[in-house]
Design an enzyme around this catalytic site. Structure first.
Site, PDB file in Angstrom:
ATOM      1  N   PHE A   1      -4.205   3.669  14.752  1.00  0.00           N
ATOM      2  CA  PHE A   1      -4.451   4.665  13.708  1.00  0.00           C
ATOM      3  C   PHE A   1      -5.605   4.173  12.858  1.00  0.00           C
ATOM      4  O   PHE A   1      -5.854   2.965  12.791  1.00  0.00           O
ATOM      5  CB  PHE A   1      -3.200   4.855  12.833  1.00  0.00           C
ATOM      6  CG  PHE A   1      -2.288   5.922  13.366  1.00  0.00           C
ATOM      7  CD1 PHE A   1      -1.613   5.736  14.560  1.00  0.00           C
ATOM      8  CD2 PHE A   1      -2.117   7.120  12.687  1.00  0.00           C
ATOM      9  CE1 PHE A   1      -0.776   6.715  15.072  1.00  0.00           C
ATOM     10  CE2 PHE A   1      -1.285   8.110  13.182  1.00  0.00           C
ATOM     11  CZ  PHE A   1      -0.610   7.912  14.375  1.00  0.00           C
TER      12      PHE A   1
ATOM     13  N   LYS B   1     -10.701  -3.253  18.893  1.00  0.00           N
ATOM     14  CA  LYS B   1      -9.295  -3.591  19.145  1.00  0.00           C
ATOM     15  C   LYS B   1      -8.884  -3.341  20.592  1.00  0.00           C
ATOM     16  O   LYS B   1      -7.736  -3.563  20.953  1.00  0.00           O
ATOM     17  CB  LYS B   1      -8.395  -2.770  18.210  1.00  0.00           C
ATOM     18  CG  LYS B   1      -8.644  -3.064  16.735  1.00  0.00           C
ATOM     19  CD  LYS B   1      -7.848  -2.147  15.838  1.00  0.00           C
ATOM     20  CE  LYS B   1      -8.339  -2.232  14.414  1.00  0.00           C
ATOM     21  NZ  LYS B   1      -7.492  -3.041  13.533  1.00  0.00           N
TER      22      LYS B   1
ATOM     23  N   ASN C   1       0.861  -1.190   0.000  1.00  0.00           N
ATOM     24  CA  ASN C   1       0.000   0.000   0.000  1.00  0.00           C
ATOM     25  C   ASN C   1       0.893   1.234   0.000  1.00  0.00           C
ATOM     26  O   ASN C   1       2.116   1.138   0.031  1.00  0.00           O
ATOM     27  CB  ASN C   1      -0.962  -0.025   1.201  1.00  0.00           C
ATOM     28  CG  ASN C   1      -0.212  -0.067   2.510  1.00  0.00           C
ATOM     29  OD1 ASN C   1       0.499   0.876   2.858  1.00  0.00           O
ATOM     30  ND2 ASN C   1      -0.331  -1.178   3.236  1.00  0.00           N
TER      31      ASN C   1
ATOM     32  N   ASP D   1      -4.439  -6.205   5.334  1.00  0.00           N
ATOM     33  CA  ASP D   1      -5.461  -7.017   5.996  1.00  0.00           C
ATOM     34  C   ASP D   1      -5.371  -8.483   5.581  1.00  0.00           C
ATOM     35  O   ASP D   1      -5.763  -9.365   6.320  1.00  0.00           O
ATOM     36  CB  ASP D   1      -6.852  -6.474   5.672  1.00  0.00           C
ATOM     37  CG  ASP D   1      -7.063  -5.113   6.326  1.00  0.00           C
ATOM     38  OD1 ASP D   1      -6.702  -4.994   7.512  1.00  0.00           O
ATOM     39  OD2 ASP D   1      -7.542  -4.177   5.653  1.00  0.00           O
TER      40      ASP D   1
ATOM     41  N   PRO E   1      -2.948 -11.425  10.966  1.00  0.00           N
ATOM     42  CA  PRO E   1      -3.232 -11.141  12.389  1.00  0.00           C
ATOM     43  C   PRO E   1      -3.445  -9.639  12.581  1.00  0.00           C
ATOM     44  O   PRO E   1      -2.791  -8.832  11.922  1.00  0.00           O
ATOM     45  CB  PRO E   1      -1.960 -11.597  13.104  1.00  0.00           C
ATOM     46  CG  PRO E   1      -0.895 -11.617  12.053  1.00  0.00           C
ATOM     47  CD  PRO E   1      -1.585 -11.924  10.762  1.00  0.00           C
ATOM     48  N   ASP E   2      -4.378  -9.263  13.455  1.00  0.00           N
ATOM     49  CA  ASP E   2      -4.575  -7.839  13.782  1.00  0.00           C
ATOM     50  C   ASP E   2      -3.637  -7.524  14.946  1.00  0.00           C
ATOM     51  O   ASP E   2      -3.876  -7.917  16.093  1.00  0.00           O
ATOM     52  CB  ASP E   2      -6.037  -7.588  14.150  1.00  0.00           C
ATOM     53  CG  ASP E   2      -6.322  -6.103  14.324  1.00  0.00           C
ATOM     54  OD1 ASP E   2      -5.433  -5.381  14.844  1.00  0.00           O
ATOM     55  OD2 ASP E   2      -7.413  -5.662  13.947  1.00  0.00           O
ATOM     56  N   ILE E   3      -2.573  -6.805  14.644  1.00  0.00           N
ATOM     57  CA  ILE E   3      -1.520  -6.579  15.642  1.00  0.00           C
ATOM     58  C   ILE E   3      -2.000  -5.631  16.734  1.00  0.00           C
ATOM     59  O   ILE E   3      -1.724  -5.840  17.919  1.00  0.00           O
ATOM     60  CB  ILE E   3      -0.243  -6.042  14.950  1.00  0.00           C
ATOM     61  CG1 ILE E   3       0.158  -7.005  13.818  1.00  0.00           C
ATOM     62  CG2 ILE E   3       0.895  -5.892  15.947  1.00  0.00           C
ATOM     63  CD1 ILE E   3       1.145  -6.416  12.832  1.00  0.00           C
TER      64      ILE E   3
HETATM   65  O1  C5P Z   1      -8.815  -2.180  10.991  1.00  0.00           O
HETATM   66  P1  C5P Z   1      -7.835  -1.204  10.454  1.00  0.00           P
HETATM   67  O2  C5P Z   1      -6.785  -1.812   9.580  1.00  0.00           O
HETATM   68  O3  C5P Z   1      -8.432  -0.010   9.775  1.00  0.00           O
HETATM   69  O4  C5P Z   1      -7.150  -0.634  11.774  1.00  0.00           O
HETATM   70  C1  C5P Z   1      -6.086   0.220  11.737  1.00  0.00           C
HETATM   71  C2  C5P Z   1      -5.267   0.116  12.976  1.00  0.00           C
HETATM   72  O5  C5P Z   1      -5.028  -1.237  13.319  1.00  0.00           O
HETATM   73  C3  C5P Z   1      -3.903   0.716  12.784  1.00  0.00           C
HETATM   74  O6  C5P Z   1      -3.458   1.171  14.054  1.00  0.00           O
HETATM   75  C4  C5P Z   1      -3.091  -0.457  12.292  1.00  0.00           C
HETATM   76  O7  C5P Z   1      -1.721  -0.292  12.555  1.00  0.00           O
HETATM   77  C5  C5P Z   1      -3.678  -1.593  13.099  1.00  0.00           C
HETATM   78  N1  C5P Z   1      -3.671  -2.884  12.418  1.00  0.00           N
HETATM   79  C6  C5P Z   1      -2.849  -3.885  12.890  1.00  0.00           C
HETATM   80  N2  C5P Z   1      -2.862  -5.124  12.301  1.00  0.00           N
HETATM   81  C7  C5P Z   1      -3.677  -5.369  11.257  1.00  0.00           C
HETATM   82  C8  C5P Z   1      -4.519  -4.366  10.760  1.00  0.00           C
HETATM   83  C9  C5P Z   1      -4.481  -3.139  11.358  1.00  0.00           C
HETATM   84  O8  C5P Z   1      -2.095  -3.634  13.846  1.00  0.00           O
HETATM   85  N3  C5P Z   1      -3.667  -6.565  10.705  1.00  0.00           N
END
Ligand code: C5P
Length: 403
Positions: free
Chosen positions: A326, A344, A210, A278, A306-308
């Site tokens: 963010f 989150k 991106n 994502d 994984p959603d970090i």
């Molecule tokens: O859900 P979204 O991607 O819009 O959320 C954005 C926030 O979540 C940002 O702080 C981004 O760094 C974090 N994020 C993450 N891991 C992911 C997706 C998003 O840490 N897989």
């Protein structure tokens, strides 16, 4: 943080005077002692009684308050303080200051002082943009007076533009910085910051990415380091220099970023500024995928990354005191960003509009909103370095409050 610091707060007459009450509260909470001078006009907006009750000190309104005059006098009053703060500072009071006019207690104290002065202008847009006000502000700056704000936004008079007084929290942060310029408010704290994009391979030579430049995350790393923190910057592939003194862990994929963040915990603060992909390609080619001669396309299958941020926000035993996410959105900024707070389990979401016309993605400026459970605050358009410094000052205050 401000224990035993003596602030002389001068409130001049404008609708923003009510915000000065919050400023007094914030200062007192941090151990400062506050004396207040109200101009005549300010007494129409806030009551001396409210302020004297809050500060536990008499509030001064008249130059020829004889008892007070015989006790200390206006010269001692302004020299007794560690810092003079004018909030709100009207166009009129700024004009008097710039020209050395002393015709009431506030302007006399300001002329008589040998201490640093911080002013927070607040006025109608046209008054602010008037060449006379701009000239006065330039004079004041060259006299060594510090100016904070004004902010940009909708005002009580229904006009939009620069002129709103800075938020009390920002004035507080500026006061703390002025009183101790060498203070390291994040000393002893560990801050983890993710930054940049992730690259998700399709095969050994191709990837999905991106447009994140990493600039905001790197600026945050630099500001947190300058504030004394130990900083672990977990960075996706970007073309930026690592700020001095920051520990960097370079990663490519979301999975690697996740592992690096997990390894860097525990921390006091986590700032998740990376634009994490994502999805990743589930059926990655181990060899470069060949063009099919009859013109077909490879079928890519995706798996969720994984959603970090969520991993950090919901960590059972190593959740940092403050977790900041963010939200790069192009539509319904506040609604979408707000939903992420709960999803989150993060404390703040920093939302920015990354629609191409804003030039924010990859650019050097940012216009952010801070979304917390208790409300939303929108900042004006600022260089990313200033956004970073402002956020770090806020982070220091939040940690101080939760201590
Ligand atoms: O859900 P979204 O991607 O819009 O959320 C954005 C926030 O979540 C940002 O702080 C981004 O760094 C974090 N994020 C993450 N891991 C992911 C997706 C998003 O840490 N897989």
């Amino acid at each position: 943080m401000l224990a035993n610091k003596r602030i002389l707060l001068i409130i001049s007459g404008g609708i923003a005077a009510f915000k000065a009450v919050d400023l007094v509260r914030l200062l007192m909470k941090r151990g400062a002692s506050v004396k207040v001078i109200l101009t005549e006009a300010a007494t129409h907006f806030v009551s001396p009684l409210t302020l004297s009750t809050l500060t536990g000190e008499p509030v001064l309104t008249e130059l020829f308050d004889l008892t007070r005059e015989s006790e200390i006098g206006h010269i001692e009053l302004s020299r007794d303080a560690d810092l003079l703060v004018v909030a709100p500072a009207t166009a009129n009071l700024l004009a008097k200051m710039a020209n050395g006019i002393a015709d009431d207690l506030a302007s006399t104290a300001l002329l008589a002082t040998d201490k640093q002065v911080l002013v927070a202008p607040a006025m109608n847009v046209r008054m602010y943009l008037h060449p006379a006000t701009q000239r006065n502000l330039e004079t004041l700056a060259s006299d060594g007076i510090r100016v904070i704000g004004p902010d940009h936004g909708m005002m009580a008079c229904n006009e939009e533009g620069p002129g709103r007084m800075s938020e009390p929290e920002d004035i507080l942060a500026a006061i703390a910085a002025l009183l101790d310029g060498t203070a390291k408010p994040l000393a002893g704290k560990h801050v983890i910051i993710t930054a940049g994009p992730t690259h998700e391979p399709i095969d050994p030579v191709r990837y999905i990415a991106n447009r994140s430049s990493g600039k905001q995350g790197y600026a945050l790393a630099e500001a947190a380091r300058a504030a004394g923190a130990r900083v672990t910057l977990v960075s996706g592939p970007v073309a930026l220099d690592v700020p001095l003194g920051v520990d960097v862990v370079r990663v490519e994929t979301a999975a690697e970023m996740h592992a690096a963040v997990a390894k860097a915990l525990p921390a006091d603060v986590a700032i998740m500024a990376a634009a994490v992909a994502d999805w990743r390609v589930a059926n990655q080619g181990t060899e470069k995928i060949k063009k099919t001669p009859e013109g077909g396309f490879p079928a890519l299958a995706f798996a969720e990354n994984p959603d970090i941020a969520k991993f950090v926000g919901t960590h059972p035993d190593k959740r940092p005191t403050l977790v900041i996410g963010f939200a790069a959105e192009t539509q319904d900024l506040e609604k979408n960003a707000g939903a992420k707070l709960t999803k989150k389990n993060v404390d703040w979401i920093i939302a920015n509009d990354v629609s191409p016309e804003t030039g924010i993605m990859g650019g050097d400026h940012n216009r952010i909103s801070i979304i917390r459970a208790d409300g939303i605050e929108t900042w004006q358009d600022l260089p990313k370095a200033d956004v970073a410094k402002g956020l770090v000052a806020r982070i220091a205050l939040a940690l101080d409050e939760s201590a």
